[in-house]
Design an enzyme around this catalytic site. Sequence first.
Site, mmCIF file in Angstrom:
data_model
loop_
_atom_site.group_PDB
_atom_site.id
_atom_site.type_symbol
_atom_site.label_atom_id
_atom_site.label_comp_id
_atom_site.label_asym_id
_atom_site.label_seq_id
_atom_site.Cartn_x
_atom_site.Cartn_y
_atom_site.Cartn_z
ATOM 1 N N HIS A 154 64.812 57.655 49.182
ATOM 2 C CA HIS A 154 65.384 56.700 50.966
ATOM 3 C C HIS A 154 66.064 57.119 51.567
ATOM 4 O O HIS A 154 66.620 56.517 52.202
ATOM 5 C CB HIS A 154 65.243 55.319 50.226
ATOM 6 N N HIS A 165 73.482 50.026 50.751
ATOM 7 C CA HIS A 165 74.752 51.019 51.061
ATOM 8 C C HIS A 165 75.845 50.173 52.157
ATOM 9 O O HIS A 165 75.933 50.942 52.973
ATOM 10 C CB HIS A 165 73.804 52.097 52.123
ATOM 11 N N HIS A 212 71.899 63.277 43.439
ATOM 12 C CA HIS A 212 72.324 64.009 44.537
ATOM 13 C C HIS A 212 73.902 63.365 44.773
ATOM 14 O O HIS A 212 74.726 62.623 44.337
ATOM 15 C CB HIS A 212 71.774 63.498 46.190
ATOM 16 N N GLU A 272 71.791 56.018 41.627
ATOM 17 C CA GLU A 272 69.862 54.981 42.380
ATOM 18 C C GLU A 272 69.635 55.225 41.510
ATOM 19 O O GLU A 272 68.099 54.734 41.834
ATOM 20 C CB GLU A 272 69.849 55.870 44.087
HETATM 21 C C1 DHB Z 1 71.569 60.539 51.712
HETATM 22 C C2 DHB Z 1 70.449 60.423 51.069
HETATM 23 C C3 DHB Z 1 70.813 58.409 50.811
HETATM 24 O O1 DHB Z 1 70.631 58.357 48.856
HETATM 25 C C4 DHB Z 1 71.307 57.652 51.217
HETATM 26 O O2 DHB Z 1 71.909 56.418 50.669
HETATM 27 C C5 DHB Z 1 72.331 58.369 52.762
HETATM 28 C C6 DHB Z 1 72.522 59.347 53.214
HETATM 29 C C7 DHB Z 1 71.597 62.028 52.636
HETATM 30 O O3 DHB Z 1 70.761 62.521 51.672
HETATM 31 O O4 DHB Z 1 71.823 62.238 53.339
HETATM 32 FE FE FE Z 2 70.938 56.176 48.335
#
Ligand code: DHB
Ligand code: FE
Length: 289
Positions: free
Chosen positions: A12, A59, A192, A239
């Site tokens: 997402h 978020h 991430h 997540e």
């Molecule tokens: C990014 C990834 C995410 O899951 C998010 O909610 C906001 C930014 C990213 O990699 O930029």
């Molecule tokens: Fe996210």
Amino acid sequence: MAKIIGAITTSHIPAIGGAIAKGQQNEPYWKPFFDGYGPVHDWLDRTRPDVAVVFYNDHGLNFFLDKMPTFAIGAAAEYHHADEGWALPVMPSFPGDPTLSWHLIEALVEHGFDMTVCQEMLVDHAFAIPMALLWPGAHRPVRTIPVAINTVLHPLPSPKRCFALGHAIGQAIEAYAPDVKVLIVGTGGLSHQLDGTRAGFINKPFDLQCMDDLVSDPTALTTLSVRQIVELAGSQGTELLNLIAARGALTGEVSKVYGHYHVPISNTATGLLVLEQKPPVPRGVSLAA
Ligand code: DHB
Ligand code: FE
């Protein structure tokens, strides 16, 4: 009776919304990512779900750190999209299905999941971008039910609890009398970390293992602790809880239709899975001809 046709897990990342808005799908950076969705569109054309139950994390749009429900579910007739700061175009509202929402809420509370019930709910990029990826045109042929899991403010719910939440939702859907076809969606991940000393952290071996486990060995994921997920997948890799919940909703025999892994988009690894299930055999029914 209602039938769960399967589940899709998808990224997402907000930058995807920017690429869609600018029509950059065929640019070299984006093409390998967007090409992954062709087989998903074919599958959705074939299976044609009526409703999508979407596990995602908010978020800071509808909930902020001052009030963060562990599990929240929408019970609205429509869900307005808004932008919490990524400067993404705002999408048209997503239709809800209050009758199915209330059926799920009744069943969840009865089974010990004390949900935060939202009769109004703004949805952020983690809900809207997956909808734009699955149904790229202006027309989105599904009603939606958002289920928000806190993957942000610790303490987070355990993977085991998220799987159990998904399972309770799956069982409640299967006990819903109307003949609707339900798609389960889990958004976010894979590994991430957006800030701190490990910013940019990606763990491809762990991601690929997760994609295998989501198909055939979800208990390998439910035995992880949240702390282990943070270590293995980064601080926003939590997540993964949304995907574990989505997998929990599949209560039958699960098989993989399609998978696609691409890394990175922005700071994140993207994992796409289409899972189908053979529904569980109802108790008391003999398999013998
Ligand atoms: C990014 C990834 C995410 O899951 C998010 O909610 C906001 C930014 C990213 O990699 O930029
Ligand atoms: Fe996210």
